[in-house]
Design an enzyme around this catalytic site. Structure first.
Site, PDB file in Angstrom:
ATOM      1  N   CYS A 106      18.067  36.221 -12.480  1.00  0.00           N
ATOM      2  CA  CYS A 106      18.711  35.404 -13.106  1.00  0.00           C
ATOM      3  C   CYS A 106      20.124  36.213 -13.421  1.00  0.00           C
ATOM      4  O   CYS A 106      20.954  36.461 -12.456  1.00  0.00           O
ATOM      5  CB  CYS A 106      18.203  35.120 -14.589  1.00  0.00           C
ATOM      6  SG  CYS A 106      19.251  33.829 -15.437  1.00  0.00           S
ATOM      7  N   HIS A 126      21.671  33.770 -11.105  1.00  0.00           N
ATOM      8  CA  HIS A 126      21.924  32.559 -11.921  1.00  0.00           C
ATOM      9  C   HIS A 126      23.141  32.175 -11.547  1.00  0.00           C
ATOM     10  O   HIS A 126      24.245  32.927 -11.380  1.00  0.00           O
ATOM     11  CB  HIS A 126      21.849  32.731 -13.370  1.00  0.00           C
ATOM     12  CG  HIS A 126      21.770  31.455 -14.045  1.00  0.00           C
ATOM     13  ND1 HIS A 126      22.882  30.859 -14.502  1.00  0.00           N
ATOM     14  CD2 HIS A 126      20.876  30.563 -14.712  1.00  0.00           C
ATOM     15  CE1 HIS A 126      22.698  29.406 -15.121  1.00  0.00           C
ATOM     16  NE2 HIS A 126      21.492  29.410 -15.173  1.00  0.00           N
TER      17      HIS A 126
END
EC number: 3.1.2.-
Length: 189
Positions: A106, A126
């Site tokens: 992420c 992400h």
């Protein structure tokens, strides 16, 4: 053969799923996982107010190293805290120098950038962390859900946590063990 060992660094604001799912999956694979609190051994409040109790402080866990993999969960605040930590920088530099696996998910990969780890690698993050990660042109960006380039393994977010965890298991214990762990999880193929 001795069990592989993983260090998961837990900072305030970490994303819960990106922490707990890899820990659980790695433990199912027989990997000895230490969840280390960046700020000590006290419970850590994560990004969605779930509280996780670390196994050890990062300071104490570091003394038990080296580890086969160092794992950095995401979460914006968690990744920022990892990025600002001199202790995390030291651990990542040691892991990189000894050619150990580093896995980040992420926003977690932005800590790699902050600490100048894995420059030249192909990575993913992400989508909202992409621009930050690509600042300076130190990495090649991938839209893959999980990207492994040498000893740098990255992934995109909460929805890729199982794939990320299984990729760590495969890197440490092989495809057969990863398949054995995956089967009872009833994951979509």
């Amino acid at each position: 053969m001795a069990s592989k060992r993983a260090l998961v660094i837990l900072a305030k604001g970490a994303e819960e799923m990106e922490t707990v799912i890899p820990v659980d999956v790695m433990r199912r694979a027989g990997i000895k996982v230490t969840v280390a609190g960046l700020a000590g051994k006290d419970p850590v409040q994560c990004s969605r107010d779930v509280v996780i109790c670390p196994d050890a402080s990062l300071e104490d866990a570091k003394k038990e190293g080296p580890y086969d993999v160092v794992v950095l969960p995401g979460g914006n605040l968690g990744a920022q805290n990892l990025s600002e930590s001199a202790a995390v920088k030291e651990i990542l530099k040691e892991q990189e120098n000894r050619k150990g696996l580093i896995a980040a998910i992420c926003a977690g990969p932005t800590a790699l950038l902050a600490h100048e780890i894995g420059f030249g690698s192909k990575v993913t993050t992400h989508p909202l962390a992409k621009d930050k990660m690509m600042n300076g042109g130190h990495y090649t960006y991938s839209e893959n859900r999980v990207e492994k380039d040498g000893l740098i393994l990255t992934s995109r977010g909460p929805g890729t946590s199982f794939e990320f965890a299984l990729a760590i298991v495969e890197a440490l214990n092989g495809k057969e063990v990863a398949a054995q762990v995956k089967a009872p999880l009833v994951l979509k193929d």
